[in-house]
Design a protein around this motif. Sequence first.
Motif, PDB file in Angstrom:
ATOM      1  N   LYS A 144       0.952  -1.124   0.025  1.00 21.98           N
ATOM      2  CA  LYS A 144       0.015  -0.096   0.014  1.00 21.98           C
ATOM      3  C   LYS A 144       0.953   1.112  -0.058  1.00 21.98           C
ATOM      4  CE  LYS A 144      -3.415  -2.472   2.971  1.00 21.98           C
ATOM      5  NZ  LYS A 144      -4.779  -2.167   2.188  1.00 21.98           N
ATOM      6  N   LEU A 145       1.981   1.413   0.822  1.00 28.60           N
ATOM      7  CA  LEU A 145       2.909   2.543   1.115  1.00 28.60           C
ATOM      8  C   LEU A 145       3.396   2.589  -0.414  1.00 28.60           C
ATOM      9  CD1 LEU A 145       5.314   3.143   3.958  1.00 28.60           C
ATOM     10  CD2 LEU A 145       6.069   3.232   1.391  1.00 28.60           C
ATOM     11  N   LEU A 146       3.736   1.540  -0.918  1.00 32.78           N
ATOM     12  CA  LEU A 146       4.730   1.749  -2.411  1.00 32.78           C
ATOM     13  C   LEU A 146       3.915   2.044  -3.206  1.00 32.78           C
ATOM     14  CD1 LEU A 146       7.452  -0.928  -1.765  1.00 32.78           C
ATOM     15  CD2 LEU A 146       7.827   1.342  -1.460  1.00 32.78           C
ATOM     16  N   LYS A 147       2.768   1.708  -3.308  1.00 32.39           N
ATOM     17  CA  LYS A 147       1.681   2.099  -4.421  1.00 32.39           C
ATOM     18  C   LYS A 147       1.409   3.544  -4.407  1.00 32.39           C
ATOM     19  CE  LYS A 147      -2.934   0.566  -6.639  1.00 32.39           C
ATOM     20  NZ  LYS A 147      -3.804  -0.208  -6.374  1.00 32.39           N
ATOM     21  N   THR A 148       1.349   4.054  -3.151  1.00 28.18           N
ATOM     22  CA  THR A 148       1.207   5.324  -2.938  1.00 28.18           C
ATOM     23  C   THR A 148       2.652   6.192  -3.154  1.00 28.18           C
ATOM     24  OG1 THR A 148      -0.465   5.346  -1.319  1.00 28.18           O
ATOM     25  CG2 THR A 148       0.432   7.218  -1.316  1.00 28.18           C
ATOM     26  N   PHE A 149       3.629   5.859  -2.760  1.00 25.51           N
ATOM     27  CA  PHE A 149       4.926   6.377  -2.988  1.00 25.51           C
ATOM     28  C   PHE A 149       5.976   5.642  -3.473  1.00 25.51           C
ATOM     29  CE2 PHE A 149       2.930   8.843   0.706  1.00 25.51           C
ATOM     30  CZ  PHE A 149       3.022  10.156   0.056  1.00 25.51           C
ATOM     31  N   PRO A 150       5.846   5.216  -4.844  1.00 24.59           N
ATOM     32  CA  PRO A 150       6.970   4.282  -5.352  1.00 24.59           C
ATOM     33  C   PRO A 150       8.111   4.921  -5.178  1.00 24.59           C
ATOM     34  CG  PRO A 150       5.579   5.254  -7.061  1.00 24.59           C
ATOM     35  CD  PRO A 150       4.840   5.722  -5.701  1.00 24.59           C
ATOM     36  N   GLN A 151       8.760   6.329  -5.175  1.00 17.54           N
ATOM     37  CA  GLN A 151       9.769   6.742  -4.845  1.00 17.54           C
ATOM     38  C   GLN A 151      10.386   6.270  -3.821  1.00 17.54           C
ATOM     39  OE1 GLN A 151       6.871   8.190  -4.749  1.00 17.54           O
ATOM     40  NE2 GLN A 151       6.874  10.393  -4.228  1.00 17.54           N
ATOM     41  N   LEU A 152       9.645   5.709  -2.843  1.00 20.75           N
ATOM     42  CA  LEU A 152      10.351   5.165  -1.410  1.00 20.75           C
ATOM     43  C   LEU A 152      10.786   3.930  -1.443  1.00 20.75           C
ATOM     44  CD1 LEU A 152       8.139   6.775   1.277  1.00 20.75           C
ATOM     45  CD2 LEU A 152      10.216   7.659   0.263  1.00 20.75           C
ATOM     46  N   LYS A 153      10.867   3.274  -2.846  1.00 22.22           N
ATOM     47  CA  LYS A 153      11.307   1.964  -2.985  1.00 22.22           C
ATOM     48  C   LYS A 153      12.499   1.715  -2.253  1.00 22.22           C
ATOM     49  CE  LYS A 153      11.930  -2.058  -6.166  1.00 22.22           C
ATOM     50  NZ  LYS A 153      12.061  -2.243  -7.738  1.00 22.22           N
ATOM     51  N   GLY A 154      12.677   0.671  -1.366  1.00 22.09           N
ATOM     52  CA  GLY A 154      13.933   0.271  -0.762  1.00 22.09           C
ATOM     53  C   GLY A 154      14.001   0.977   0.577  1.00 22.09           C
ATOM     54  N   VAL A 155      13.050   1.777   1.049  1.00 24.15           N
ATOM     55  CA  VAL A 155      13.085   2.674   2.414  1.00 24.15           C
ATOM     56  C   VAL A 155      13.107   1.499   3.570  1.00 24.15           C
ATOM     57  CG1 VAL A 155      10.491   2.874   2.557  1.00 24.15           C
ATOM     58  CG2 VAL A 155      12.205   4.428   3.692  1.00 24.15           C
ATOM     59  N   LYS A 156      13.684   1.557   4.698  1.00 28.05           N
ATOM     60  CA  LYS A 156      13.848   0.779   5.661  1.00 28.05           C
ATOM     61  C   LYS A 156      12.618   0.962   6.571  1.00 28.05           C
ATOM     62  CE  LYS A 156      16.993  -0.874   9.316  1.00 28.05           C
ATOM     63  NZ  LYS A 156      16.034  -0.206  10.473  1.00 28.05           N
ATOM     64  N   ILE A 157      12.082  -0.182   6.962  1.00 28.36           N
ATOM     65  CA  ILE A 157      10.904   0.158   7.997  1.00 28.36           C
ATOM     66  C   ILE A 157      11.535  -0.240   9.375  1.00 28.36           C
ATOM     67  CG2 ILE A 157       8.825  -0.776   9.127  1.00 28.36           C
ATOM     68  CD1 ILE A 157       8.357   0.630   6.203  1.00 28.36           C
ATOM     69  N   ASP A 158      11.333   0.925  10.278  1.00 26.57           N
ATOM     70  CA  ASP A 158      11.813   0.729  11.551  1.00 26.57           C
ATOM     71  C   ASP A 158      10.985   0.316  12.732  1.00 26.57           C
ATOM     72  OD1 ASP A 158      14.641   1.635  10.980  1.00 26.57           O
ATOM     73  OD2 ASP A 158      14.362   3.677  11.994  1.00 26.57           O
ATOM     74  N   TYR A 159       9.660   0.445  12.505  1.00 21.90           N
ATOM     75  CA  TYR A 159       8.670  -0.207  13.304  1.00 21.90           C
ATOM     76  C   TYR A 159       7.343  -0.555  12.745  1.00 21.90           C
ATOM     77  CZ  TYR A 159      11.414   2.681  16.667  1.00 21.90           C
ATOM     78  OH  TYR A 159      12.554   3.426  17.442  1.00 21.90           O
ATOM     79  N   ARG A 160       6.942  -1.704  13.280  1.00 23.97           N
ATOM     80  CA  ARG A 160       5.590  -2.335  12.813  1.00 23.97           C
ATOM     81  C   ARG A 160       4.802  -2.688  13.824  1.00 23.97           C
ATOM     82  NH1 ARG A 160      10.150  -4.351  12.134  1.00 23.97           N
ATOM     83  NH2 ARG A 160      10.403  -3.650  10.114  1.00 23.97           N
TER      84      ARG A 160
END
Length: 426
Positions: free
Chosen positions: A319-335
């Motif tokens: 969902k996140l990458l569909k909205t912001f594909p420019q963040l591909k490869g971003v690290k997730i710190d918390y879930r």
Amino acid sequence: MTEHTTSYYAASANKYEPFPTLSESITCDVCVVGGGYTGLSSALHLAEMGYDVVLLESARIGFGASGRNGGQLVNSYSRDIDVIENNYGPDAARMLGSMMFEGGEIIRERIKRYQIDCDYRPGGLFVALNHKQLATLEEQKENWERYGNTQLELLDANAIAKEVNTERYVGALLDRSGGHIHPLNLAIGEADAIRLNGGRVYEQSPVTKIQHSHPAVVSTEKGQVTARYVIVAGNAYLGDKVEPELAKRSMPCGTQVVTTEPLSADVAKSLIPNNYCVEDCNYLLDYYRLTGDNRLLYGGGVVYGARDPDDVERLIMPKLLKTFPQLKGVKIDYRWTGNFLLTLSRMPQFGRLSGNIYYMQGYSGHGVTCTHLAGRLVSEALRGDAERFDAFAKLPHYPFPGGRNLRIPFTAMGAAYYSLRDRLGV
């Protein structure tokens, strides 16, 4: 000891002096069960009025939805005023409509009065993924303006592209009276304000029984409180045993949230230049915003029956990458996941279990602002002015069909239907 979940909020929470565990028998005017926003707002309003208030939290302040949510100040209720008008009539709509924007005002007043450091930022966007949703936002603007919100602006495709750096949306409604916060820090600040006003707050003090009597007696694992009034404010974390009647009328549901690593100031500003919070108009909606330290916090989806998902990141990242594909490869710190309480009507449930035992629950995903309103209304009712509280209490509180065993599959079937409608854009 039950501690906060491993969320971004818990990791970045303001330090506070822990509250004690109740280990004796005490008396008070009002005993509040639950240390989330409903309980905190109730206790703070009453303490400011001069009532002797005791608040009991089974874990830590803000342990449940109040310390895990998306942090968005969204006005109105989970069912908007047009549905209220159609389902409950003009008198109910006038009363509830007059209170639609009050919860957010209470939060801003609390932040200012008690100097609560919770990263408050003004402004929220409702974004449309298709023209049918945009037409609904046009109607929402007209409805909200009828009830006094003069801070709304409808945005076309070009305008929303300047506010959110994605190609997904055809338009949006900007509500400048919305906004976003660090929700756990707001809860901690309100708990400290209760203490400042002479109220007594106890953590790690789960309630085991509420005796319906005059005065009422609230028992915990290690102590008890004798009180003229009791306010039951446990919501999705109350459980089925303390007040079974409330459990029949509602269902805990889980929502999932992730938070990225800190982004550079330039990248963060490129995503949402004016730092508004955002939610889309799907039935199973996505919501996101920037945090005070430039992380993207992104949530969405519903798990019925409050089951923890196996992999929050796996559910949210597409969902996140569909909205912001420019963040591909971003690290997730918390879930993390957190539970909110769903009602069949999607309207909050206020009422009395007996003459001196009140309850408020079931905000159905719209709890941040409405819980603060609830606390004000119950304080008015205890003072002798119950008109506004009773405007909610008069609404029907339907049990889920099929009882406890069937409420999850029935609701999940309905969600699957609406999810399909979201995907088809109908």
